[in-house]
Design a protein around this motif. Structure first.
Motif, PDB file in Angstrom:
ATOM      1  N   ARG A  30       0.797  -1.226   0.000  1.00  0.00           N
ATOM      2  CA  ARG A  30       0.000   0.000   0.000  1.00  0.00           C
ATOM      3  C   ARG A  30       0.834   1.282   0.000  1.00  0.00           C
ATOM      4  O   ARG A  30       0.294   2.364  -0.246  1.00  0.00           O
ATOM      5  CB  ARG A  30      -0.948   0.012   1.211  1.00  0.00           C
ATOM      6  CG  ARG A  30      -2.059  -1.027   1.108  1.00  0.00           C
ATOM      7  CD  ARG A  30      -3.101  -0.817   2.183  1.00  0.00           C
ATOM      8  NE  ARG A  30      -4.234  -1.697   2.013  1.00  0.00           N
ATOM      9  CZ  ARG A  30      -5.260  -1.466   1.205  1.00  0.00           C
ATOM     10  NH1 ARG A  30      -5.277  -0.365   0.481  1.00  0.00           N
ATOM     11  NH2 ARG A  30      -6.256  -2.320   1.127  1.00  0.00           N
ATOM     12  N   ASP A  31       2.126   1.189   0.295  1.00  0.00           N
ATOM     13  CA  ASP A  31       2.938   2.402   0.368  1.00  0.00           C
ATOM     14  C   ASP A  31       4.120   2.376  -0.591  1.00  0.00           C
ATOM     15  O   ASP A  31       4.999   3.233  -0.518  1.00  0.00           O
ATOM     16  CB  ASP A  31       3.443   2.626   1.795  1.00  0.00           C
ATOM     17  CG  ASP A  31       4.256   1.448   2.323  1.00  0.00           C
ATOM     18  OD1 ASP A  31       4.459   0.467   1.569  1.00  0.00           O
ATOM     19  OD2 ASP A  31       4.687   1.502   3.495  1.00  0.00           O
ATOM     20  N   LEU A  32       4.142   1.404  -1.486  1.00  0.00           N
ATOM     21  CA  LEU A  32       5.214   1.249  -2.465  1.00  0.00           C
ATOM     22  C   LEU A  32       6.569   1.122  -1.778  1.00  0.00           C
ATOM     23  O   LEU A  32       7.592   1.565  -2.284  1.00  0.00           O
ATOM     24  CB  LEU A  32       5.229   2.408  -3.475  1.00  0.00           C
ATOM     25  CG  LEU A  32       5.930   2.118  -4.820  1.00  0.00           C
ATOM     26  CD1 LEU A  32       5.317   0.937  -5.529  1.00  0.00           C
ATOM     27  CD2 LEU A  32       5.923   3.339  -5.701  1.00  0.00           C
ATOM     28  N   SER A  33       6.579   0.466  -0.612  1.00  0.00           N
ATOM     29  CA  SER A  33       7.845   0.190   0.064  1.00  0.00           C
ATOM     30  C   SER A  33       8.562  -0.979  -0.586  1.00  0.00           C
ATOM     31  O   SER A  33       9.719  -1.243  -0.294  1.00  0.00           O
ATOM     32  CB  SER A  33       7.597  -0.120   1.538  1.00  0.00           C
ATOM     33  OG  SER A  33       6.833  -1.315   1.671  1.00  0.00           O
ATOM     34  N   ARG A  34       7.851  -1.686  -1.465  1.00  0.00           N
ATOM     35  CA  ARG A  34       8.370  -2.854  -2.176  1.00  0.00           C
ATOM     36  C   ARG A  34       8.735  -3.974  -1.207  1.00  0.00           C
ATOM     37  O   ARG A  34       9.670  -4.750  -1.433  1.00  0.00           O
ATOM     38  CB  ARG A  34       9.551  -2.462  -3.063  1.00  0.00           C
ATOM     39  CG  ARG A  34       9.133  -1.530  -4.202  1.00  0.00           C
ATOM     40  CD  ARG A  34      10.312  -1.001  -4.992  1.00  0.00           C
ATOM     41  NE  ARG A  34       9.898  -0.269  -6.191  1.00  0.00           N
ATOM     42  CZ  ARG A  34       9.582   1.015  -6.225  1.00  0.00           C
ATOM     43  NH1 ARG A  34       9.607   1.726  -5.104  1.00  0.00           N
ATOM     44  NH2 ARG A  34       9.214   1.598  -7.356  1.00  0.00           N
ATOM     45  N   SER A  35       7.947  -4.051  -0.130  1.00  0.00           N
ATOM     46  CA  SER A  35       8.072  -5.135   0.840  1.00  0.00           C
ATOM     47  C   SER A  35       6.746  -5.274   1.561  1.00  0.00           C
ATOM     48  O   SER A  35       5.898  -4.382   1.498  1.00  0.00           O
ATOM     49  CB  SER A  35       9.197  -4.847   1.838  1.00  0.00           C
ATOM     50  OG  SER A  35       8.866  -3.713   2.628  1.00  0.00           O
ATOM     51  N   CYS A  36       6.557  -6.391   2.236  1.00  0.00           N
ATOM     52  CA  CYS A  36       5.378  -6.560   3.090  1.00  0.00           C
ATOM     53  C   CYS A  36       5.720  -5.968   4.452  1.00  0.00           C
ATOM     54  O   CYS A  36       6.576  -6.500   5.170  1.00  0.00           O
ATOM     55  CB  CYS A  36       5.009  -8.036   3.219  1.00  0.00           C
ATOM     56  SG  CYS A  36       4.361  -8.780   1.693  1.00  0.00           S
ATOM     57  N   ALA A  37       5.091  -4.849   4.785  1.00  0.00           N
ATOM     58  CA  ALA A  37       5.450  -4.124   5.989  1.00  0.00           C
ATOM     59  C   ALA A  37       4.189  -3.726   6.742  1.00  0.00           C
ATOM     60  O   ALA A  37       3.060  -3.936   6.277  1.00  0.00           O
ATOM     61  CB  ALA A  37       6.266  -2.880   5.631  1.00  0.00           C
ATOM     62  N   THR A  38       4.382  -3.154   7.924  1.00  0.00           N
ATOM     63  CA  THR A  38       3.260  -2.670   8.717  1.00  0.00           C
ATOM     64  C   THR A  38       2.440  -1.678   7.897  1.00  0.00           C
ATOM     65  O   THR A  38       2.983  -0.778   7.266  1.00  0.00           O
ATOM     66  CB  THR A  38       3.779  -1.978   9.987  1.00  0.00           C
ATOM     67  OG1 THR A  38       4.576  -2.910  10.727  1.00  0.00           O
ATOM     68  CG2 THR A  38       2.623  -1.492  10.849  1.00  0.00           C
ATOM     69  N   GLY A  39       1.123  -1.869   7.898  1.00  0.00           N
ATOM     70  CA  GLY A  39       0.252  -1.012   7.114  1.00  0.00           C
ATOM     71  C   GLY A  39      -0.182  -1.634   5.809  1.00  0.00           C
ATOM     72  O   GLY A  39      -1.187  -1.226   5.227  1.00  0.00           O
ATOM     73  N   ASP A  40       0.582  -2.614   5.316  1.00  0.00           N
ATOM     74  CA  ASP A  40       0.148  -3.351   4.140  1.00  0.00           C
ATOM     75  C   ASP A  40      -0.924  -4.356   4.566  1.00  0.00           C
ATOM     76  O   ASP A  40      -1.090  -4.647   5.750  1.00  0.00           O
ATOM     77  CB  ASP A  40       1.325  -4.093   3.501  1.00  0.00           C
ATOM     78  CG  ASP A  40       2.341  -3.144   2.888  1.00  0.00           C
ATOM     79  OD1 ASP A  40       1.937  -2.023   2.532  1.00  0.00           O
ATOM     80  OD2 ASP A  40       3.514  -3.514   2.780  1.00  0.00           O
ATOM     81  N   THR A  41      -1.642  -4.895   3.610  1.00  0.00           N
ATOM     82  CA  THR A  41      -2.694  -5.845   3.928  1.00  0.00           C
ATOM     83  C   THR A  41      -2.475  -7.153   3.197  1.00  0.00           C
ATOM     84  O   THR A  41      -1.947  -7.192   2.082  1.00  0.00           O
ATOM     85  CB  THR A  41      -4.088  -5.297   3.547  1.00  0.00           C
ATOM     86  OG1 THR A  41      -4.059  -4.831   2.200  1.00  0.00           O
ATOM     87  CG2 THR A  41      -4.498  -4.171   4.454  1.00  0.00           C
TER      88      THR A  41
END
Length: 328
Positions: A49-60
Motif C-alpha cells: 500500500r505504500d510502495l515500500s516494495r516489501s510486506c510491511a506494517t500497514g500493508d494488507t
C-alpha cells in the motif's frame, strides 16, 4: 478477493491447520519423493500500500491469489495453492531441494501486478522450520509520460518531484514531474505536508480535467526533501499553448513580459502579458496573498508558474506564491 489485515508469520505457525491444495490434493501428497525427505514452506502475499516494495506494517494480506512452487532448472510447477483469508499458503511434504515461488498473475485482476518476491530462489530442507517467503502485489508504477496516456479509471503509482504542493491553491491540486514530464494531481491527501522539491510517491486514479490528463483521488507518501525545482524557460506565446501541450502541468519561467491589462475573475485576478511573441494569461489565485496593486498595465513581469488548462488549446500561468513573480 478481499484484503485483510496481515497476521505476523509467527501467528500463522501457531495452531495453523494445513491447507488443502486447490486441484492438487493434500498440499504435497501428489508431489512424490526424491529420496532425500520432505519439508515445507509458507507463502505470504500482501498488497503493497505504500510502495515500500516489501510486506510491511500497514500493508494488507491478500486472499485468493494462486501461488506455486517450481524446482530450479525446471519450468514445471509441482504444487499450487490459493492464499487464504490471511494471505497465506502453506505447502507441506515438499521434496527437499532448491525452488522458486511464482505468483499467478491471472488471479490478481487487471488492475494489479506482481511487485516482487522476497527470494528469487530458496532451499527447502529436511525437518527445518517452515520458511516464510513473502510476495507483494501492487498497482502499476508508471512514469509520468506513461501515466498521461494510461487507461482512465485505473489506479497507479507515480514517483516524482513536487512542483506545486497540495496546499498551494485552494482546490487541493498539486503538480509533480519526473524526467518524462509533468502531471497535475487532483483531490490530493498527503500523509504530511509536501513542499516544492520533495521527492514523493503518489497513488491515484487516472482521470482528466480541462481536457488534460490528471491523477485523481491521490495519496502522497514518502517525502524526501530536495532542492527547489527550476522553471522551464518559455516565451509567453509558447507558455500560452504549453509548448503545444508538451508542458501541461509543468513549472515554467517567463521574462520581460509587459502587462497589457487586468480583469477580475471571481476572487482571482487575470493578467494579460506579452513579451513580444504573443499574449499569455497569468492567473493570480485569490487564495494566495498577492499584492494586486503591483500589476499595473505597462509594467513588466518575470517569474515562475505552473501551467493549467484554460480552454481548448490555451493554458493559464499560475504563480505559486508572491515570491514567484516580480513586477517592475
Amino acid at each position: 478477493m478481499r484484503p485483510y489485515v496481515i497476521i505476523h508469520s509467527r501467528q500463522l505457525l501457531l495452531g495453523a491447520s494445513l491447507l488443502a491444495v486447490l486441484g492438487c490434493g493434500n498440499a504435497g501428497d501428489q508431489l512424490g519423493f526424491n529420496g532425500l525427505g520432505t519439508g515445507g514452506l509458507i507463502a505470504l502475499v500482501c498488497l503493497d500500500r505504500d510502495l515500500s516494495r516489501s510486506c510491511a506494517t500497514g500493508d494488507t494480506a491478500y486472499a485468493g491469489i494462486r501461488v506455486g512452487l517450481v524446482p530450479l532448472g525446471s519450468n514445471d510447477t509441482i504444487a499450487t495453492l490459493m492464499t487464504d483469508a490471511v494471505g497465506s499458503a502453506q505447502f507441506t511434504k515438499v521434496p527437499v531441494g532448491r525452488y522458486r515461488l511464482i505468483v499467478d498473475s491471472t488471479t490478481i485482476g487487471d488492475s494489479l501486478v506482481v511487485g516482487g518476491i522476497d527470494s528469487t530462489q530458496f532451499s527447502i530442507a529436511l525437518g527445518a522450520q517452515l520458511k516464510v517467503i513473502r510476495a507483494q502485489i501492487r498497482y502499476p508504477v508508471l512514469s509520468v509520460r506513461q501515466a498521461r496516456i494510461y487507461q482512465a479509471g485505473k489506479r497507479i503509482w507515480i514517483e516524482g518531484v513536487v512542483l506545486a504542493p497540495e496546499s498551494t491553491f485552494g482546490d487541493t491540486t498539486a503538480h509533480v514531474s519526473d524526467s518524462s514530464g509533468a502531471l497535475r494531481l487532483t483531490k490530493v491527501v498527503a500523509a504530511l505536508p509536501s513542499f516544492a522539491g520533495d521527492s514523493v510517491r503518489a497513488v491515484g486514479t487516472v482521470n482528466s480535467r480541462g481536457g488534460q490528463p490528471t491523477l485523481d483521488q491521490v495519496k502522497l507518501l514518502a517525502f524526501v526533501p530536495g532542492p527547489p525545482p527550476v522553471g522551464v524557460p518559455l516565451s509567453t506565446a509558447r507558455a500560452a499553448t504549453a509548448d503545444g501541450g508538451q508542458q501541461d502541468a509543468a513549472l515554467v519561467a517567463i521574462a520581460a513580459a509587459v502587462i497589457i491589462d487586468t480583469v477580475s475573475v471571481g476572487p482571482d485576478l487575470q493578467v494579460r502579458v506579452n513579451d513580444g511573441t504573443g499574449d499569455l494569461l497569468i492567473l493570480l489565485d485569490g487564495d494566495i496573498s498577492f499584492n494586486l496593486a503591483l500589476f499595473v498595465p505597462g509594467l513588466m513581469v518575470a517569474g515562475d508558474g505552473v501551467l493549467v488548462p484554460g480552454g481548448p488549446g490555451q493554458w493559464l500561468f499560475k504563480p505559486r506564491n508572491p515570491g514567484d513573480v516580480t513586477v517592475n
